[in-house]
Design a protein around this motif. Structure first.
Motif, PDB file in Angstrom:
ATOM      1  N   PRO A  72       0.728  -1.463   0.032  1.00  0.00           N
ATOM      2  CA  PRO A  72      -0.137   0.005  -0.018  1.00  0.00           C
ATOM      3  C   PRO A  72       1.036   1.223  -0.149  1.00  0.00           C
ATOM      4  CG  PRO A  72      -0.824  -1.626   1.702  1.00  0.00           C
ATOM      5  CD  PRO A  72       0.533  -2.067   1.052  1.00  0.00           C
ATOM      6  N   LYS A  73       0.409   2.109  -0.543  1.00  0.00           N
ATOM      7  CA  LYS A  73       1.070   3.606  -0.862  1.00  0.00           C
ATOM      8  C   LYS A  73       1.221   4.287   0.685  1.00  0.00           C
ATOM      9  CE  LYS A  73       0.866   8.090  -2.900  1.00  0.00           C
ATOM     10  NZ  LYS A  73       0.009   8.971  -3.476  1.00  0.00           N
ATOM     11  N   GLY A  74       2.551   4.522   0.966  1.00  0.00           N
ATOM     12  CA  GLY A  74       2.637   4.955   2.382  1.00  0.00           C
ATOM     13  C   GLY A  74       3.230   4.053   3.324  1.00  0.00           C
ATOM     14  N   MET A  75       3.348   2.874   3.077  1.00  0.00           N
ATOM     15  CA  MET A  75       3.848   1.731   3.986  1.00  0.00           C
ATOM     16  C   MET A  75       5.466   1.618   3.853  1.00  0.00           C
ATOM     17  SD  MET A  75       2.908  -2.300   4.466  1.00  0.00           S
ATOM     18  CE  MET A  75       1.277  -1.719   5.239  1.00  0.00           C
ATOM     19  N   ARG A  76       6.008   2.016   4.848  1.00  0.00           N
ATOM     20  CA  ARG A  76       7.299   1.963   5.094  1.00  0.00           C
ATOM     21  C   ARG A  76       7.948   0.583   5.273  1.00  0.00           C
ATOM     22  NH1 ARG A  76       9.154   7.180   8.094  1.00  0.00           N
ATOM     23  NH2 ARG A  76      11.139   6.698   7.249  1.00  0.00           N
ATOM     24  N   VAL A  77       9.111   0.117   4.999  1.00  0.00           N
ATOM     25  CA  VAL A  77       9.566  -0.934   5.281  1.00  0.00           C
ATOM     26  C   VAL A  77      10.903  -1.003   5.789  1.00  0.00           C
ATOM     27  CG1 VAL A  77       8.446  -2.194   3.457  1.00  0.00           C
ATOM     28  CG2 VAL A  77      10.549  -1.096   2.857  1.00  0.00           C
ATOM     29  N   GLY A  78      11.259  -1.860   6.854  1.00  0.00           N
ATOM     30  CA  GLY A  78      12.701  -2.087   7.367  1.00  0.00           C
ATOM     31  C   GLY A  78      13.150  -3.351   7.621  1.00  0.00           C
ATOM     32  N   LEU A  79      14.198  -3.459   8.220  1.00  0.00           N
ATOM     33  CA  LEU A  79      14.816  -4.780   8.629  1.00  0.00           C
ATOM     34  C   LEU A  79      15.487  -4.469   9.954  1.00  0.00           C
ATOM     35  CD1 LEU A  79      15.866  -7.571   7.778  1.00  0.00           C
ATOM     36  CD2 LEU A  79      17.771  -6.632   7.104  1.00  0.00           C
ATOM     37  N   LEU A  80      14.990  -5.331  10.948  1.00  0.00           N
ATOM     38  CA  LEU A  80      15.452  -5.185  12.247  1.00  0.00           C
ATOM     39  C   LEU A  80      15.983  -6.437  12.951  1.00  0.00           C
ATOM     40  CD1 LEU A  80      15.313  -3.574  15.016  1.00  0.00           C
ATOM     41  CD2 LEU A  80      12.907  -4.331  15.254  1.00  0.00           C
ATOM     42  N   ASP A  81      17.030  -6.414  13.855  1.00  0.00           N
ATOM     43  CA  ASP A  81      17.491  -7.427  14.498  1.00  0.00           C
ATOM     44  C   ASP A  81      16.719  -7.562  15.647  1.00  0.00           C
ATOM     45  OD1 ASP A  81      18.935  -9.313  15.987  1.00  0.00           O
ATOM     46  OD2 ASP A  81      20.969  -8.327  15.993  1.00  0.00           O
TER      47      ASP A  81
END
Length: 178
Positions: A72-81
């Motif tokens: 979806p537009k505006g969804m941010r993504v990340g990688l976390l330990d």
């Protein structure tokens, strides 16, 4: 490579240095940008109410990358330990009392200022299309019928954002109006 740094290989052959307990923000269409996981950044991801799709680990799964075009537009993504200690001393998994899947990637969705992130089921994290569909469905704001003071506090006063629609309906008992 300095002591304590980790190296991750990303699709496309690029190699990135990972700081211990760093939250990695991924711009899936371009390079993966690494930012140090300060408590302010973690609070923004965990509690801002903005939609964040976060994969736990040291590298991003193929399904996470494949979901790019369908999120979806505006969804941010990340990688976390998620196994690293947070400023509180607990891991992300311990902090939110989660049970990660025994197989497959651990993918969390933080949205709507919920107290606990949604944990992607194994079948939703198998392909990018399935992951994007799951994220779109789970990140949608919900309508809650607030009939008690406790529900009002849980769904409105303890949240950053709240919208109320009032209509002519059943009146509250006199003890709840006070």
């Amino acid at each position: 490579q300095t002591r304590g740094d980790r190296v991750a290989s990303c699709p496309g052959g690029s190699v990135h240095r990972m700081l211990p307990s760093a939250l990695l923000f991924a711009s899936l269409a371009a390079d993966v940008e690494l930012l140090r996981g300060s408590s302010e950044q973690l609070k923004a991801v965990f509690f801002s109410g903005e939609p964040w799709l976060v994969e736990c680990g040291h590298s991003v799964s193929p399904a996470f990358y494949d979901a790019e075009g369908s999120l979806p537009k505006g969804m941010r993504v990340g990688l976390l330990d998620c196994a690293a200690a947070l400023p509180s001393g607990k891991t992300t998994i311990q902090r939110f009392k989660l049970s990660p899947p025994k197989r497959g990637p651990t993918v969390l969705l933080f949205a709507n200022a919920d107290a606990k992130p949604a944990l992607a089921p194994v079948d939703a994290a198998r392909t990018g299309v399935d992951l994007a569909k799951w994220a779109a469905r789970v990140s949608q704001p919900r309508v809650v019928s607030v009939a008690t003071v406790q529900l009002f506090e849980a769904h409105c006063t303890k949240r950053k954002w709240c919208a109320l629609a009032l209509g002519a309906g059943a009146r509250l008992p006199s003890q709840e109006r006070a």
